[in-house]
Design a protein around this motif. Structure first.
Motif, mmCIF file in Angstrom:
data_model
loop_
_atom_site.group_PDB
_atom_site.id
_atom_site.type_symbol
_atom_site.label_atom_id
_atom_site.label_comp_id
_atom_site.label_asym_id
_atom_site.label_seq_id
_atom_site.Cartn_x
_atom_site.Cartn_y
_atom_site.Cartn_z
ATOM 1 N N ARG A 53 0.816 -1.225 0.000
ATOM 2 C CA ARG A 53 0.000 0.000 0.000
ATOM 3 C C ARG A 53 0.848 1.272 0.000
ATOM 4 O O ARG A 53 0.531 2.252 -0.688
ATOM 5 N N ILE A 54 1.932 1.228 0.779
ATOM 6 C CA ILE A 54 2.785 2.428 0.879
ATOM 7 C C ILE A 54 3.507 2.654 -0.455
ATOM 8 O O ILE A 54 3.569 3.767 -0.978
ATOM 9 N N ALA A 55 4.021 1.563 -1.020
ATOM 10 C CA ALA A 55 4.702 1.666 -2.320
ATOM 11 C C ALA A 55 3.722 2.115 -3.406
ATOM 12 O O ALA A 55 4.064 2.891 -4.302
ATOM 13 N N ARG A 56 2.487 1.640 -3.299
ATOM 14 C CA ARG A 56 1.479 2.001 -4.304
ATOM 15 C C ARG A 56 1.152 3.496 -4.238
ATOM 16 O O ARG A 56 1.059 4.172 -5.252
ATOM 17 N N ALA A 57 1.016 4.010 -3.021
ATOM 18 C CA ALA A 57 0.734 5.453 -2.860
ATOM 19 C C ALA A 57 1.905 6.268 -3.414
ATOM 20 O O ALA A 57 1.709 7.287 -4.100
ATOM 21 N N THR A 116 15.666 3.590 -2.704
ATOM 22 C CA THR A 116 16.164 3.367 -1.342
ATOM 23 C C THR A 116 15.035 2.871 -0.440
ATOM 24 O O THR A 116 15.183 1.875 0.261
ATOM 25 N N LYS A 117 13.915 3.568 -0.493
ATOM 26 C CA LYS A 117 12.793 3.255 0.404
ATOM 27 C C LYS A 117 12.249 1.843 0.183
ATOM 28 O O LYS A 117 11.965 1.128 1.125
ATOM 29 N N PHE A 118 12.118 1.438 -1.076
ATOM 30 C CA PHE A 118 11.489 0.145 -1.349
ATOM 31 C C PHE A 118 12.515 -0.945 -1.656
ATOM 32 O O PHE A 118 12.164 -2.112 -1.808
ATOM 33 N N GLY A 119 13.773 -0.539 -1.756
ATOM 34 C CA GLY A 119 14.903 -1.461 -1.804
ATOM 35 C C GLY A 119 14.932 -2.441 -2.955
ATOM 36 O O GLY A 119 15.558 -3.496 -2.863
ATOM 37 N N GLY A 120 14.258 -2.110 -4.061
ATOM 38 C CA GLY A 120 14.242 -3.044 -5.193
ATOM 39 C C GLY A 120 15.019 -2.522 -6.385
ATOM 40 O O GLY A 120 15.639 -1.460 -6.333
ATOM 41 N N LEU A 178 11.535 1.207 -9.403
ATOM 42 C CA LEU A 178 11.339 2.416 -8.597
ATOM 43 C C LEU A 178 10.505 2.189 -7.338
ATOM 44 O O LEU A 178 10.730 2.850 -6.326
ATOM 45 N N ALA A 179 9.564 1.268 -7.387
ATOM 46 C CA ALA A 179 8.721 1.056 -6.205
ATOM 47 C C ALA A 179 8.815 -0.381 -5.701
ATOM 48 O O ALA A 179 7.844 -0.925 -5.179
ATOM 49 N N GLY A 180 9.979 -0.994 -5.855
ATOM 50 C CA GLY A 180 10.167 -2.343 -5.313
ATOM 51 C C GLY A 180 10.820 -3.300 -6.280
ATOM 52 O O GLY A 180 11.523 -2.891 -7.206
ATOM 53 N N ASN A 181 10.528 -4.581 -6.065
ATOM 54 C CA ASN A 181 11.217 -5.619 -6.837
ATOM 55 C C ASN A 181 10.609 -5.925 -8.189
ATOM 56 O O ASN A 181 11.178 -6.705 -8.952
ATOM 57 N N THR A 182 9.442 -5.364 -8.455
ATOM 58 C CA THR A 182 8.815 -5.657 -9.747
ATOM 59 C C THR A 182 8.603 -4.369 -10.542
ATOM 60 O O THR A 182 8.403 -3.288 -9.973
ATOM 61 N N PHE A 183 8.658 -4.517 -11.850
ATOM 62 C CA PHE A 183 8.403 -3.402 -12.772
ATOM 63 C C PHE A 183 6.917 -3.048 -12.657
ATOM 64 O O PHE A 183 6.048 -3.896 -12.816
#
Ligand SMILES: N[C@@H](CCC(=O)N[C@@H](CS)C(=O)NCC(=O)O)C(=O)O
Length: 209
Positions: A87-91, A144-148, A151-156
Motif C-alpha cells: 500500500r505504501i509503495a502504491r501510494a 532506497t525506500k522500497f529497496g528493489g 522504482l517502487a520495489g522488486n517488480t516493474f
C-alpha cells in the motif's frame, strides 16, 4: 483484447508509457501505430480513433480510454500487477507517476524524446537542472525506500513505465544522475521491451520539425 494506438516510437514519449507497461507485464495487446504527419499536425488523422486527436489511446470493445494515466488506471482494474502490491509503495508510485504526468515541463521542452540520436546540450539552464535534481531525488527515494531494482520495489510497475521516456532522454542528452538513479536508467535501457522499442524507432522515417 486491447488495441493500443501509438505514434512514432522514436518521438512519442506518451505512447511509450502504456506500451512498455503492457510489454513488461506480458499483457497481450494489438499495437496500432499511426505515424505523425511531418508538420506535426496529426490531429485529424488521430481523431479517427482518439477523441482528443492525441496518442496513446486504448480501445477494448466499445470502450475507448485516452490519456496515458487513464489507460494505466483502466488496466489496473483488471491487472493487479500494474501498481505495487504494498500500500505504501502504491501510494508513492501513484504520486510519482502523477508528478511526471503533470510536471517536468522544462525537461519536456528542452529534451524532446528522440530514442535513436545523441545530442550535446549547449547549456543546462537552472530550470532544467531543477527538473534533473527533482528526478534524481525522486528516483533515489523510491529505490532506497522500497529497496528493489525498480522504482517502487522488486517488480516493474506503472511508475517505471511513466519514467521510461526519461531514461531515453537521459541517454540522448547525456543527463547526469547519482549512481543509484543512473543504475535504474541503465536497467531500464537494457529492459528487453525498451530494447525492442528502440530497435524499431531506429528504423522509422525521420521527421524534421
Ligand atoms: N496527456 C496526454 C498527452 C498525449 C500527447 O500529447 N500525445 C502526443 C504524442 S506523444 C500527440 O498525440 N501529439 C499529436 C501531434 O503532435 O499531432 C497523455 O498522457 O496521453
Amino acid at each position: 483484447m486491447y488495441t493500443l494506438w501509438i505514434a512514432n516510437k522514436n518521438y512519442s514519449s506518451w505512447s511509450l508509457r502504456p506500451w512498455i507497461l503492457l510489454k513488461a507485464l506480458e499483457i497481450p495487446f494489438n499495437e496500432q501505430l499511426s505515424y505523425f504527419e511531418d508538420d506535426k499536425s496529426s490531429y485529424e488523422k488521430f481523431k479517427a480513433f482518439s477523441p482528443t486527436g492525441l496518442v496513446p489511446c486504448l480501445v477494448e470493445g466499445e470502450i475507448t480510454v485516452w490519456d496515458s494515466l487513464a489507460i494505466v488506471e483502466y488496466l489496473a482494474e483488471n491487472h493487479t500487477q500494474v501498481w505495487p502490491q504494498d500500500r505504501i509503495a502504491r501510494a508513492w508510485a501513484r504520486s510519482a507517476s502523477a508528478e511526471m504526468h503533470s510536471g517536468f515541463a522544462t525537461l519536456r521542452q528542452t529534451c524532446a524524446m528522440n530514442c535513436s540520436k545523441q545530442f550535446e546540450l549547449r547549456e543546462i539552464s537552472p530550470e532544467l537542472q531543477c527538473d534533473i535534481d527533482r528526478l534524481d531525488a525522486l528516483w533515489s527515494d523510491g529505490l532506497t525506500k522500497f529497496g528493489g531494482e525498480w522504482l517502487a520495489g522488486n517488480t516493474f510497475t506503472a511508475v517505471d513505465a511513466f519514467f521510461a521516456p526519461v531514461a531515453f532522454r537521459a541517454q540522448t542528452y547525456g543527463l547526469k544522475f547519482s549512481a543509484i538513479s543512473q543504475a535504474w536508467v541503465d536497467r531500464m535501457l537494457k529492459h528487453p521491451a525498451m530494447v525492442e522499442w528502440a530497435e524499431v524507432a531506429a528504423k522509422e522515417p525521420e521527421i524534421e520539425y
